[in-house]
Design a protein around this motif. Sequence first.
Motif, mmCIF file in Angstrom:
data_model
loop_
_atom_site.group_PDB
_atom_site.id
_atom_site.type_symbol
_atom_site.label_atom_id
_atom_site.label_comp_id
_atom_site.label_asym_id
_atom_site.label_seq_id
_atom_site.Cartn_x
_atom_site.Cartn_y
_atom_site.Cartn_z
ATOM 1 N N GLU A 1 3.315 14.641 8.438
ATOM 2 C CA GLU A 1 3.550 13.832 9.601
ATOM 3 C C GLU A 1 1.870 12.349 9.166
ATOM 4 O OE1 GLU A 1 2.796 13.946 14.707
ATOM 5 O OE2 GLU A 1 3.196 15.656 13.104
ATOM 6 N N PHE A 2 1.489 13.162 9.046
ATOM 7 C CA PHE A 2 0.028 12.328 9.255
ATOM 8 C C PHE A 2 -0.349 11.057 8.415
ATOM 9 C CE2 PHE A 2 -1.086 15.019 12.624
ATOM 10 C CZ PHE A 2 -0.792 14.788 13.903
ATOM 11 N N LYS A 3 0.204 11.365 7.064
ATOM 12 C CA LYS A 3 0.398 11.283 5.314
ATOM 13 C C LYS A 3 0.450 10.465 5.189
ATOM 14 C CE LYS A 3 -0.917 12.213 0.689
ATOM 15 N NZ LYS A 3 -2.159 13.148 1.058
ATOM 16 N N ASP A 4 0.046 8.640 5.384
ATOM 17 C CA ASP A 4 0.483 7.666 5.500
ATOM 18 C C ASP A 4 -0.351 6.328 4.731
ATOM 19 O OD1 ASP A 4 0.848 4.425 6.361
ATOM 20 O OD2 ASP A 4 1.805 5.225 7.614
ATOM 21 N N ARG A 5 0.048 6.281 3.287
ATOM 22 C CA ARG A 5 -0.296 5.213 2.349
ATOM 23 C C ARG A 5 -0.448 4.321 3.070
ATOM 24 N NH1 ARG A 5 2.342 8.048 -3.031
ATOM 25 N NH2 ARG A 5 0.026 9.878 -2.930
ATOM 26 N N ASP A 6 0.389 3.503 3.677
ATOM 27 C CA ASP A 6 -0.140 2.055 4.049
ATOM 28 C C ASP A 6 -0.882 1.981 4.903
ATOM 29 O OD1 ASP A 6 1.800 0.732 2.176
ATOM 30 O OD2 ASP A 6 3.884 2.204 3.682
ATOM 31 N N LYS A 7 -1.023 2.698 5.786
ATOM 32 C CA LYS A 7 -1.674 3.076 6.255
ATOM 33 C C LYS A 7 -3.429 3.033 6.247
ATOM 34 C CE LYS A 7 0.322 4.094 11.163
ATOM 35 N NZ LYS A 7 0.518 4.643 12.038
ATOM 36 N N ALA A 8 -3.814 4.131 5.055
ATOM 37 C CA ALA A 8 -4.464 4.561 4.381
ATOM 38 C C ALA A 8 -5.310 2.974 4.035
ATOM 39 C CB ALA A 8 -4.251 5.126 3.644
ATOM 40 N N ARG A 9 -4.092 2.520 3.065
ATOM 41 C CA ARG A 9 -4.705 1.227 1.720
ATOM 42 C C ARG A 9 -5.564 0.380 3.254
ATOM 43 N NH1 ARG A 9 -0.079 2.365 -1.168
ATOM 44 N NH2 ARG A 9 0.883 1.076 0.283
ATOM 45 N N GLU A 10 -4.650 -0.195 4.709
ATOM 46 C CA GLU A 10 -4.910 -0.663 5.622
ATOM 47 C C GLU A 10 -5.818 -0.976 5.716
ATOM 48 O OE1 GLU A 10 -3.510 -1.519 9.546
ATOM 49 O OE2 GLU A 10 -2.356 -1.645 8.097
ATOM 50 N N ASN A 11 -6.466 0.512 6.169
ATOM 51 C CA ASN A 11 -7.637 0.641 6.772
ATOM 52 C C ASN A 11 -9.154 0.161 5.811
ATOM 53 O OD1 ASN A 11 -8.227 1.304 9.554
ATOM 54 N ND2 ASN A 11 -6.530 2.827 8.964
ATOM 55 N N ALA A 12 -8.566 0.660 4.636
ATOM 56 C CA ALA A 12 -9.851 1.245 3.739
ATOM 57 C C ALA A 12 -10.201 -0.824 3.282
ATOM 58 C CB ALA A 12 -9.119 1.616 2.295
ATOM 59 N N ARG A 13 -8.889 -1.514 2.755
ATOM 60 C CA ARG A 13 -9.348 -2.844 3.046
ATOM 61 C C ARG A 13 -10.307 -3.613 3.901
ATOM 62 N NH1 ARG A 13 -3.788 -3.552 0.943
ATOM 63 N NH2 ARG A 13 -3.897 -3.161 -1.150
ATOM 64 N N ARG A 14 -9.759 -2.986 5.467
ATOM 65 C CA ARG A 14 -10.623 -3.217 6.495
ATOM 66 C C ARG A 14 -12.036 -3.215 6.468
ATOM 67 N NH1 ARG A 14 -11.861 -7.412 9.826
ATOM 68 N NH2 ARG A 14 -11.802 -7.065 11.462
ATOM 69 N N ALA A 15 -12.607 -2.304 6.148
ATOM 70 C CA ALA A 15 -13.594 -1.874 6.055
ATOM 71 C C ALA A 15 -14.234 -2.680 5.396
ATOM 72 C CB ALA A 15 -13.539 -0.331 5.814
ATOM 73 N N TYR A 16 -13.750 -3.150 3.817
ATOM 74 C CA TYR A 16 -14.226 -3.789 3.280
ATOM 75 C C TYR A 16 -14.360 -5.270 3.816
ATOM 76 C CZ TYR A 16 -15.043 -6.852 -0.776
ATOM 77 O OH TYR A 16 -16.094 -8.149 -1.601
ATOM 78 N N ASP B 1 -2.990 3.115 -4.546
ATOM 79 C CA ASP B 1 -3.036 2.002 -5.112
ATOM 80 C C ASP B 1 -4.137 1.427 -6.225
ATOM 81 O OD1 ASP B 1 -3.182 -1.180 -5.482
ATOM 82 O OD2 ASP B 1 -3.386 -1.251 -3.211
ATOM 83 N N PHE B 2 -3.829 1.447 -7.473
ATOM 84 C CA PHE B 2 -4.974 1.758 -8.410
ATOM 85 C C PHE B 2 -5.274 0.566 -9.070
ATOM 86 C CE2 PHE B 2 -1.855 4.912 -8.903
ATOM 87 C CZ PHE B 2 -2.988 6.178 -8.867
ATOM 88 N N ASP B 3 -4.316 -0.739 -8.792
ATOM 89 C CA ASP B 3 -5.266 -2.097 -8.781
ATOM 90 C C ASP B 3 -5.777 -2.208 -8.201
ATOM 91 O OD1 ASP B 3 -3.110 -2.355 -11.207
ATOM 92 O OD2 ASP B 3 -2.018 -3.076 -9.850
ATOM 93 N N GLU B 4 -5.560 -2.369 -6.877
ATOM 94 C CA GLU B 4 -6.718 -2.611 -5.825
ATOM 95 C C GLU B 4 -8.179 -1.263 -6.072
ATOM 96 O OE1 GLU B 4 -8.458 -5.034 -3.009
ATOM 97 O OE2 GLU B 4 -6.697 -5.321 -4.666
ATOM 98 N N ILE C 1 -14.389 4.039 -0.515
ATOM 99 C CA ILE C 1 -12.703 2.691 -0.452
ATOM 100 C C ILE C 1 -12.124 3.020 -2.182
ATOM 101 C CG2 ILE C 1 -12.045 0.202 -0.678
ATOM 102 C CD1 ILE C 1 -14.480 -0.595 1.302
ATOM 103 N N VAL C 2 -12.817 2.675 -3.197
ATOM 104 C CA VAL C 2 -11.949 2.811 -4.221
ATOM 105 C C VAL C 2 -11.591 4.171 -4.511
ATOM 106 C CG1 VAL C 2 -12.981 2.982 -6.907
ATOM 107 C CG2 VAL C 2 -14.202 1.454 -4.993
ATOM 108 N N GLU C 3 -12.009 5.190 -3.938
ATOM 109 C CA GLU C 3 -11.619 6.719 -3.675
ATOM 110 C C GLU C 3 -9.929 6.640 -3.116
ATOM 111 O OE1 GLU C 3 -15.443 9.231 -2.341
ATOM 112 O OE2 GLU C 3 -15.866 9.467 -4.411
ATOM 113 N N LEU C 4 -10.599 5.964 -1.671
ATOM 114 C CA LEU C 4 -9.327 5.968 -0.943
ATOM 115 C C LEU C 4 -8.048 5.038 -1.061
ATOM 116 C CD1 LEU C 4 -11.530 5.565 2.748
ATOM 117 C CD2 LEU C 4 -9.816 7.564 1.807
#
Length: 142
Positions: free
Chosen positions: A47-62, A84-87, A75-78
């Motif tokens: 229910e809580f696993k959300d790759r899009d939100k994970a990427r969004e928050n990791a990018r914002r942290a950067y 999102d291997f390219d990013e 961030i790389v690990e996340l």
Amino acid sequence: MAWSAKNLEENRHRPALAAMQKALALQETARARLMLARFYATSVVSEFKDRDKARENARRAYELDPENYHSLLEIVELLAAAGDFDEAQRMRERAEELASKRGSSRRRQREQQRLKSLRQEIEEKRAQRAAAKEAEPSPTGV
């Protein structure tokens, strides 16, 4: 944020998420964004696993702290965990740039080893994802 961690340790995911979101509303920090990204990328509760939100928050942290080497490693690990291997690879290269400017040669050596390990992890996960896609049955059943 400590309250979020305590809730996660006790497998209380909904209160943990609420506490992280409340902390973020009070003050947006890279650390808070990373914690949310990790929550969404690695949650054992579907229910809580959300790759899009994970990427969004990791990018914002950067965006909030682009010069923080240790945050960049996370961030790389996340990003890799979120698929999102390219990013993840781009961020790993950025971490390499930062590592080349840091401290003693011994420290740089350790950091280069860590970055090499991350590069290998990214490539392995990318290969696993490709193999899994190839193993999926075709939609036409052929």
